[in-house]
Structures are given as structure tokens and as C-alpha cells.
Design a protein around this motif. Structure first.
Motif, PDB file in Angstrom:
ATOM      1  N   TYR A 189       3.005  -7.140  -5.066  1.00  0.00           N
ATOM      2  CA  TYR A 189       2.690  -5.787  -5.540  1.00  0.00           C
ATOM      3  C   TYR A 189       1.238  -5.442  -5.230  1.00  0.00           C
ATOM      4  O   TYR A 189       0.934  -4.363  -4.699  1.00  0.00           O
ATOM      5  CB  TYR A 189       2.958  -5.680  -7.043  1.00  0.00           C
ATOM      6  CG  TYR A 189       2.437  -4.405  -7.650  1.00  0.00           C
ATOM      7  CD1 TYR A 189       3.176  -3.233  -7.576  1.00  0.00           C
ATOM      8  CD2 TYR A 189       1.201  -4.369  -8.275  1.00  0.00           C
ATOM      9  CE1 TYR A 189       2.699  -2.047  -8.114  1.00  0.00           C
ATOM     10  CE2 TYR A 189       0.713  -3.186  -8.821  1.00  0.00           C
ATOM     11  CZ  TYR A 189       1.466  -2.035  -8.734  1.00  0.00           C
ATOM     12  OH  TYR A 189       0.976  -0.865  -9.258  1.00  0.00           O
ATOM     13  N   THR A 190       0.338  -6.364  -5.535  1.00  0.00           N
ATOM     14  CA  THR A 190      -1.086  -6.128  -5.308  1.00  0.00           C
ATOM     15  C   THR A 190      -1.377  -5.915  -3.821  1.00  0.00           C
ATOM     16  O   THR A 190      -2.096  -4.988  -3.439  1.00  0.00           O
ATOM     17  CB  THR A 190      -1.908  -7.316  -5.842  1.00  0.00           C
ATOM     18  OG1 THR A 190      -1.602  -7.487  -7.234  1.00  0.00           O
ATOM     19  CG2 THR A 190      -3.393  -7.099  -5.675  1.00  0.00           C
ATOM     20  N   TRP A 235      -2.615  -2.348  -1.973  1.00  0.00           N
ATOM     21  CA  TRP A 235      -3.793  -2.343  -1.114  1.00  0.00           C
ATOM     22  C   TRP A 235      -3.450  -1.821   0.282  1.00  0.00           C
ATOM     23  O   TRP A 235      -4.155  -0.969   0.827  1.00  0.00           O
ATOM     24  CB  TRP A 235      -4.377  -3.754  -1.027  1.00  0.00           C
ATOM     25  CG  TRP A 235      -5.537  -3.833  -0.076  1.00  0.00           C
ATOM     26  CD1 TRP A 235      -6.840  -3.541  -0.352  1.00  0.00           C
ATOM     27  CD2 TRP A 235      -5.488  -4.205   1.305  1.00  0.00           C
ATOM     28  NE1 TRP A 235      -7.603  -3.714   0.779  1.00  0.00           N
ATOM     29  CE2 TRP A 235      -6.791  -4.125   1.814  1.00  0.00           C
ATOM     30  CE3 TRP A 235      -4.460  -4.602   2.153  1.00  0.00           C
ATOM     31  CZ2 TRP A 235      -7.107  -4.424   3.132  1.00  0.00           C
ATOM     32  CZ3 TRP A 235      -4.767  -4.895   3.470  1.00  0.00           C
ATOM     33  CH2 TRP A 235      -6.074  -4.804   3.943  1.00  0.00           C
ATOM     34  N   SER A 258       5.203   0.293  -4.163  1.00  0.00           N
ATOM     35  CA  SER A 258       4.941  -1.146  -4.303  1.00  0.00           C
ATOM     36  C   SER A 258       5.738  -1.735  -5.455  1.00  0.00           C
ATOM     37  O   SER A 258       6.287  -2.837  -5.342  1.00  0.00           O
ATOM     38  CB  SER A 258       3.449  -1.386  -4.534  1.00  0.00           C
ATOM     39  OG  SER A 258       2.703  -0.917  -3.446  1.00  0.00           O
TER      40      SER A 258
END
Length: 130
Positions: free
Chosen positions: A29-30, A34, A50
């Protein structure tokens, strides 16, 4: 699930798999947020897309690897979705309470994550993928 059953289940291979999938999907997800932001997408769309991708991967990984349930189940998917909505609410409320109480930001982020992880595991094992 009682506390003693939860303690016993924490020593099971399912527990490690559950947390591997959860941490992996949080990392995914992170990275996706990004990447989407870097590509010029707005924050709302980046976060939503995401989350959707991570949610789907998490569901299938939990179903087929962690809990080793073969065959798709619409009921399990709806239960998993419901569980995730409940986890979102619990995490948000806990974060708000801790923030208002003046807890350090790291605690306001980490404690709800821990609570939701334990709650999510117990509910996934006892209800979603049984």
C-alpha cells in the motif's frame, strides 16, 4: 474467541502467515501510494486505488495461503469486507481517542494498528475464513 484460545492460536503457523500477509500488504500500500503520487495522481485517488489493490491481494492471500481455504466464497469475501470496515472504524476511533488524550503520535499510530491486527486475526480465523 476466548482469551485462552487466542493465546493458543498465537503459536500457530496461521498467525505468522497472517502477519506476513498483513505487513506485506501494508508495505505494498505504501509503495503504491508513493508510485501513484509520483505519477501525478491526486492523493485521494492514489490512496483509494492503493487500498483497493492491497485489499484484494490481502483477501486472496489470507484465504488461499494463511487459512488454506480452497475455492472462492462470496460469503467469505463479504465477511472480509465487513471486517475491514470494522477495523477501519476501530482504528480511527482509537487513534482519535489517543490523539485527544495527548498520547505521543507514534503511540496513536502503533497501538490502534496492534489492536486491529489482533482483532482482525481473531475475526478472520473465527468468522471470515472458517
Amino acid at each position: 474467541m476466548t482469551i485462552s484460545r487466542l493465546r493458543k492460536s498465537l503459536g500457530q503457523p496461521e498467525t505468522l502467515k497472517f502477519f506476513i500477509v498483513g505487513c506485506g500488504c501494508a508495505f505494498l500500500y505504501t509503495v503504491l501510494v508513493w508510485a501513484f503520487l509520483q505519477a501525478g495522481l491526486n492523493g485521494l485517488f492514489s490512496g483509494a486505488l492503493s487500498y483497493l489493490i492491497s485489499f484484494l491481494i490481502s483477501y486472496f492471500a489470507q484465504q488461499y495461503w494463511t487459512f488454506a481455504r480452497q475455492g472462492g466464497s462470496g460469503r467469505a469475501f463479504l465477511r472480509y469486507f465487513t471486517l475491514q470496515v470494522c477495523c477501519l472504524i476501530v482504528a480511527s476511533v482509537c487513534t482519535q481517542i489517543l490523539s485527544v488524550a495527548g498520547a505521543p503520535k507514534v503511540v496513536a499510530g502503533a497501538l490502534p494498528a496492534l489492536i486491529v491486527a489482533v482483532f482482525g486475526f481473531a475475526a478472520s480465523r473465527a468468522w471470515v475464513f472458517r
